[in-house]
Design an enzyme around this catalytic site. Structure first.
Site, short mmCIF file in Angstrom:
data_model
loop_
_atom_site.label_atom_id
_atom_site.label_comp_id
_atom_site.label_asym_id
_atom_site.label_seq_id
_atom_site.Cartn_x
_atom_site.Cartn_y
_atom_site.Cartn_z
N GLY A 109 -10.39 29.94 5.79
CA GLY A 109 -10.03 29.08 6.91
C GLY A 109 -10.95 27.87 6.96
O GLY A 109 -12.06 27.88 6.44
N CYS A 110 -10.46 26.82 7.61
CA CYS A 110 -11.24 25.58 7.67
C CYS A 110 -12.51 25.77 8.49
O CYS A 110 -13.59 25.37 8.07
CB CYS A 110 -10.38 24.45 8.23
N PHE A 111 -12.38 26.40 9.66
CA PHE A 111 -13.56 26.61 10.50
C PHE A 111 -14.61 27.50 9.82
O PHE A 111 -15.79 27.15 9.79
CB PHE A 111 -13.17 27.20 11.86
#
Lengths: 330, 330, 330, 330
Positions: free
Chosen positions: A142-144
């Site tokens: 995921g990006c986060f």
């Protein structure tokens, strides 16, 4: 190498094509989209006009003739395709959440049954390069969790508490319209959302554990009035006061061989459009809290760029191939 | 009541005039500015044209003929005027930091000697209304400490750690130009600054102590690509797991008689241009962390509006007089 | 080919390096800056870190050892260097206005004497490719005239009046701070400036004349709350009513061989970071007015990209070399 | 005076309530909304919390018990209610387009039959104050025609061509979500739309004719990355060269008694949240083109504020009542 992109019409798909067009080994032979099958890829990706001559298609997954696939469809859709790609011997990087977590945690987090579970390396190359190298199927993070984990990794095991306070550009919400992304609701504000229970949190905890941290890990994301990029402010609380010199050495050692992690002021202008993660940090006077700040482009190091980086590792290419374009500042 | 504004040409000065123009009891008779003396107030405050007919002046402080003064000059300048205003019997609200902290903490924080120290109430009315009521001179709080303290106040004494992660619009930096406020450096980014040692931190710690909290209080501000407003995300870590119902009751009880604090989603659009502070919160599943979010307009509840609110209390007016205009949404 | 960049520290300099790093034939051997001589290029161009290992220098112009130079210093400074570069036999593209106009018009427009005037091709390749090909020194056009001229070129000679209403991102003002670029003055506004007499107007008139247009040409620029890009809305009034089909054919024919001009919706997201100019148009129902809209990135097609395009033509390289990166959308 | 707001839940409805809350004579007794009937007005208008205690209702129009109504529903819906309000003797200002144009032009422009046509004054008070004064029903003008017409009015009859190039904040598109208003599509861009044929054009032409202008009037709107406000750049071409002094006198005379039109730099910060229209202009050196720039808040002078101004005139109140709050700068 012939590349197929399953689900090529969204923001991540468009950015993936943007990067692959500069990749010496990559030849995009298939870009799928249910909605847009039969129309040129440049119909919605207007930035690619004059640069790619390809139409969206919607083939049966078994009929895709490619050496490598990027699976850029939503979670639960990815699990429909993943097994078939494996069977066909097509190496794959999956953008979805379907293979990032242990089965039970996945099912609990996403509230669904997994219909085709198998284990896959979690593709943050800076932490799992060796596993990625030997894999046929990699779960793109995921990006986060990417920006957050890289911010805290060198000191995670010294902490009793880590709070990731992240601020993401609106492209992180995709190209689907919603109340949340209506311009007057975004501009001149910064909106905390899923304040204590965002689905990316289990990935952060998994990676903290991998780093032998016993810290309580918390996460609060915010919607930033910007298009691209994530700034994560990691508040890291230590069991006992730390010295700045030691912290500096930990970061320098941890990232000394990493091309894509730079220890310099974390600004979105430094990483916009590129695969870099920039990190800077400051230690509280009394040594009890470290604030580490990371900057990534959510669509690049947070999605398409990291996927290409993983592909490069899986295929034995130079890890930076297709990722040499600098960020765009200003 | 005749009002003098000492230092009327900045953002806070302009917003103060904006509010006072709707105040039934207030008559602005003097607006000082060294640079702009002799020019109309509407020269730089173009939004006030046709609404106020006054020129900037630059009188000796002793010659100001007014019943009430707002001192809106920078720290260290305020201490030049404060004593004289007191001697002249002019009730005063001071926007600067000069009287917000105990002498030693002030001198250490700001790196200067205080030339005319005296004690003054710290003008967050929701915490110090009684002291404000009886005062001739009130120290108007910093913008960050106002939003941060109101976010955590009802539960501060239950916490072992409070981290204020604040995001401020650029007007908080004033109307002076700088690299930091150059548009291409602000837009499409969010910049953490004075990451561990912002000068507003001692005010936050002072108020936490006032609330009988023994928590370690930390603060990291960010520059948000927006003009006005502060969102503070307060990460509050508890000594032991809490129940949501109890937390809700604490907030409701604490603010039940407060007109300017509203328990509803904290969005800058809800408070823009108004004196309200909106607060919402969410408790971590396991009860160990509360995330309380507050929204204020940094120039109103964070400066000019709170100053008017303090004036109203000091003078026995309705506390909301001059502060009845709703926020501007969208 | 060894490249020198004279004046490499500004926005245009940074973007030029960004592009040249992907250019197969280009090797940057010298980047000058008076202020930053001795510090790494990545000191201010943080996006380039890990990608270029070069220090700013400040050599005598005669001692520069390079095959090609980009002169990226302000007008009046460029004329100090231009002649010397010519003498040294270093082919050059000049970013400044010093060689874009006939001497008298230049001197009148900029209010200075020209100390070293000579004629140079005006480097919009789509109009002057042949002259550029044979030149040792090319004047790179202004950002506004590039987007404006390309928008109207195919129909310019049919018009009696052309009004260019342009909207530019703030990077067009450079990295120097000013009241005008202070964030609170830019955001939530769009500021017309130099409303009737911008210095780029003579270039627009010169190019209209080159296109055999007798139209009265007017220009009003606006400062847009955005970092990069120029949208020009060209209002083109015809001597007699036109038919849409003919207009379409004129545009298609004019640009059919041009890689960098695309007839598609003009959005900054389509061209951001790239050398493309996107154009769309709509004809008034009664055929009397054509509105042609162009989108360019002011730092690329409006500066560094067009400069590289000119270099490629001057040196016989593929015209798109170093300019293959797509724009960044979103 | 008891006020009913028919259609109170959108942006214009919210801003109307914001203004009426400061109006001495106005008492809002009814706010209708089909969707939100039964919920507090502050459910979606969070900025109004603690300031109004009213629920949305959805009564039969005949049962509304009020002295004055604001009809803030879309075109074609307004014509369902207008006649009934007239019959009930309730004075009304209508926000929609249904009564702004002659029947045939309305029907052609909007592509619908008008089911209940009657004539109503066009409520730009600066042009039609006398008609408004005597009316029971006033058509509130479109936001674009208001700013555009006021910009050109004093010189309209001297022109042969007027081109309105307008830039509007996104709130002009209402609170309904769409591709067009998705944040990543708006930010870092400025989008021309309905480039030659926006529905507000006939209103502009009607008002130009009212001003005895024979000019060809053209209009191109743009979507600005801002929440509120419209800047209109009016390019006014004259039959023969004009002198600046004469132009200045025309503007000063035309607006000398108008409280809400100010001849000063047109910036959205000067008018944000207020009913003012700020205008500045510059004459081309050769006198052939005047560029007049106007700034309004699209939701105030462009909608709710002008509606209150019209109400004040219709009811004999001070024209500025409820409109005394200055704009919000910054």
């Amino acid at each position: 190498m012939d590349i197929a992109i399953i689900g090529a019409s969204g923001y991540a798909g468009g950015d993936l094509i943007r990067l692959l067009l500069t990749h010496k080994e990559a030849d995009i032979v298939c870009a799928t989209s249910r909605k847009l099958a039969g129309t040129p890829v440049t119909k919605d990706h207007i930035h690619l006009k004059n640069l790619i001559d390809l139409e969206y298609s919607n083939p049966d997954i078994e009929k895709i003739d490619a050496d490598f696939a990027f699976l850029a469809v939503p979670h639960t859709a990815a699990m429909q395709y993943a097994g078939k790609l494996k069977e066909c011997g097509i190496k794959t990087v999956d953008f979805s959440a379907d293979y990032r977590l242990p089965r039970e945690i996945y099912e609990k987090t996403y509230g669904v049954k997994h219909s085709d579970y198998f284990k896959a390396p979690y593709g943050i190359p800076e932490l799992h390069r060796k596993d990625v190298k030997n894999a046929d199927f990699v779960a793109n993070p995921g990006c986060f969790p990417t920006g957050a984990t890289l911010a805290a990794a060198p000191v995670a095991k010294l902490a009793h508490t880590i709070i990731y306070d992240s601020k993401s550009g609106v492209s992180g919400a995709g190209d689907s319209i919603s109340e949340t992304t209506h311009f007057p609701n975004v501009a001149e504000n910064i909106l905390p959302y899923k304040i204590t229970a965002h689905r990316h949190l289990p990935e952060m905890r998994q990676e903290a554990a991998f780093l032998e941290s016993k810290a309580n890990v918390y996460f609060t994301p915010h919607l930033l009035p910007a298009i691209r990029g994530i700034i994560t402010t990691a508040h890291i609380l230590f069991n006992e006061p730390m010295e700045l010199e030691m912290i500096q050495k930990l970061y320098q050692d941890f990232y000394k061989n990493e091309h894509f992690v730079r220890l310099q002021p974390a600004k979105l202008g430094g990483v916009r459009g590129s695969n870099f993660c920039d990190i800077n940090f400051e230690l509280e006077n009394d040594g009890t809290r470290l604030v580490a700040v990371s900057a990534i482009d959510n669509l690049v190091k947070g999605a398409a760029g990291q996927a290409v980086q993983n592909m490069n590792i899986m295929c034995g290419f130079d890890e930076a191939e297709g990722l040499r374009m600098p960020g765009m500042f200003p």
